[in-house]
Design an enzyme around this catalytic site. Structure first.
Site, PDB file in Angstrom:
ATOM      1  CG  HIS A 207      -2.360   0.070   0.932  1.00 45.90           C
ATOM      2  ND1 HIS A 207      -3.035  -0.946   0.304  1.00 45.90           N
ATOM      3  CD2 HIS A 207      -3.280   1.046   1.170  1.00 45.90           C
ATOM      4  CE1 HIS A 207      -4.303  -0.612   0.185  1.00 45.90           C
ATOM      5  NE2 HIS A 207      -4.481   0.590   0.677  1.00 45.90           N
ATOM      6  N   GLY A 212      -5.146   5.730  -4.092  1.00 51.59           N
ATOM      7  CA  GLY A 212      -5.021   5.191  -5.441  1.00 51.59           C
ATOM      8  C   GLY A 212      -4.390   3.813  -5.520  1.00 51.59           C
ATOM      9  CG  ASN A 213      -2.148   2.331  -2.246  1.00 52.18           C
ATOM     10  OD1 ASN A 213      -0.960   2.288  -2.536  1.00 52.18           O
ATOM     11  ND2 ASN A 213      -2.626   3.162  -1.332  1.00 52.18           N
ATOM     12  NE  ARG A 215      -8.556   4.908  -8.095  1.00 54.75           N
ATOM     13  CZ  ARG A 215      -8.882   6.162  -7.808  1.00 54.75           C
ATOM     14  NH1 ARG A 215      -9.567   6.875  -8.685  1.00 54.75           N
ATOM     15  NH2 ARG A 215      -8.546   6.696  -6.654  1.00 54.75           N
ATOM     16  CB  THR A 217      -3.427  -3.075  -6.930  1.00 51.89           C
ATOM     17  OG1 THR A 217      -2.837  -2.487  -5.773  1.00 51.89           O
ATOM     18  CG2 THR A 217      -3.312  -4.583  -6.822  1.00 51.89           C
ATOM     19  NE  ARG A 218      -9.252  -2.136  -9.267  1.00 48.55           N
ATOM     20  CZ  ARG A 218      -9.347  -1.725  -8.005  1.00 48.55           C
ATOM     21  NH1 ARG A 218      -9.117  -2.569  -7.005  1.00 48.55           N
ATOM     22  NH2 ARG A 218      -9.678  -0.487  -7.710  1.00 48.55           N
TER      23      ARG A 218
END
Length: 261
Positions: A207, A212-213, A215, A217-218
């Site tokens: 994290h 924004g972590n 979005r 990540t994806r």
């Protein structure tokens, strides 16, 4: 006392049941091949339409997971402009939507470029072009500083919030992210589909950003999946499926990050 996976020594030495995982991977690879084969048989215009629809769905659903509802036609128009696809009824898109689109296109259309700290900072800047997240000023294009306390994932009604997860301290982020980025670029023995899943869990556990972590990540996961397909053409949306199985997704996340001692 609740401790988390990142409190363990060598916490990133992930292990898995190869028999169970390889069975699922073979099924996934078979379905990937069938899908890509069918899509390749379509004409150029139909392929472009499918790519446009898939990327639009991915961006809209990824934001929806975070509680942000984007105007679908703005997202679609922004993607079409950047990919040079002519569509009827194209409309202007807002600045923050263009930023989200730029991040996802950089991840999927330039999937073969190395993932670096600077590239992630660029994605973060694209997500938060004003330096604000809703009504809050945040640190942009840099790791979080934890100036107001530990980074926690909290849910529940006001006054009865529950801490579901607490991320590693800010002073650990440089080391943890350097290790993750090196693994993403240099690990060659792990199947790319499995690699996408591990990187997803690994990044979201660190994290590293103030916001924004999820979005990002994806976006990382989509980048690695594009590498697994060896193609810029996206015909399936991971975020759309996560949205359908949101409760199960967060249940698995909590199970794999929190350990009771």
């Amino acid at each position: 006392m609740a401790l988390y996976i990142h409190n363990r020594d060598n916490w990133t030495d992930f292990t898995w049941d190869s028999k169970k995982v390889l069975l699922k991977l073979s099924e996934t690879r078979h379905l990937q091949g069938k899908l890509l084969g069918r899509m390749e048989s379509l004409g150029f215009d139909l392929q472009n339409e499918a790519i446009l629809n898939t990327l639009t769905l991915e961006i809209v659903k990824s934001s929806e997971i975070e509680g942000e509802i984007l105007e679908t036609e703005q997202v679609r128009s922004s993607i079409a402009r950047r990919l040079g696809i002519d569509i009827a009824g194209a409309i202007e898109s807002e600045r923050h939507i263009d930023g989200i689109v730029e991040m996802m296109l950089d991840a999927t259309q330039r999937y073969d470029l190395p993932l670096t700290k600077e590239r992630l900072f660029g994605w973060h800047s694209a997500l938060f072009p004003t330096g604000w997240s809703n009504l809050f000023k945040i640190t942009v294009a840099d790791w979080r500083k934890d100036t107001k306390g530990s980074m926690q994932v909290v849910a529940g009604p006001l006054g009865k919030e529950k801490v579901h997860f607490e991320a590693p301290a800010a002073e650990r982020i440089d080391y943890e992210m350097e290790k993750l980025l090196d693994w993403i670029e240099n690990e060659i023995e792990v199947d790319p589909v499995l690699k996408a899943a591990i990187a997803h869990l690994w990044f979201v556990t660190i994290h590293p950003f103030e916001d924004g972590n999820g979005r990002i990540t994806r976006a990382i996961t989509e980048m690695i999946l594009a590498r697994s397909d060896n193609s810029v053409k996206r015909f399936y949306s991971m975020s759309a499926q996560i949205r359908v199985e949101r409760k199960q997704y967060y249940g698995v996340f909590r199970k794999n990050t929190e350990r009771k001692f």
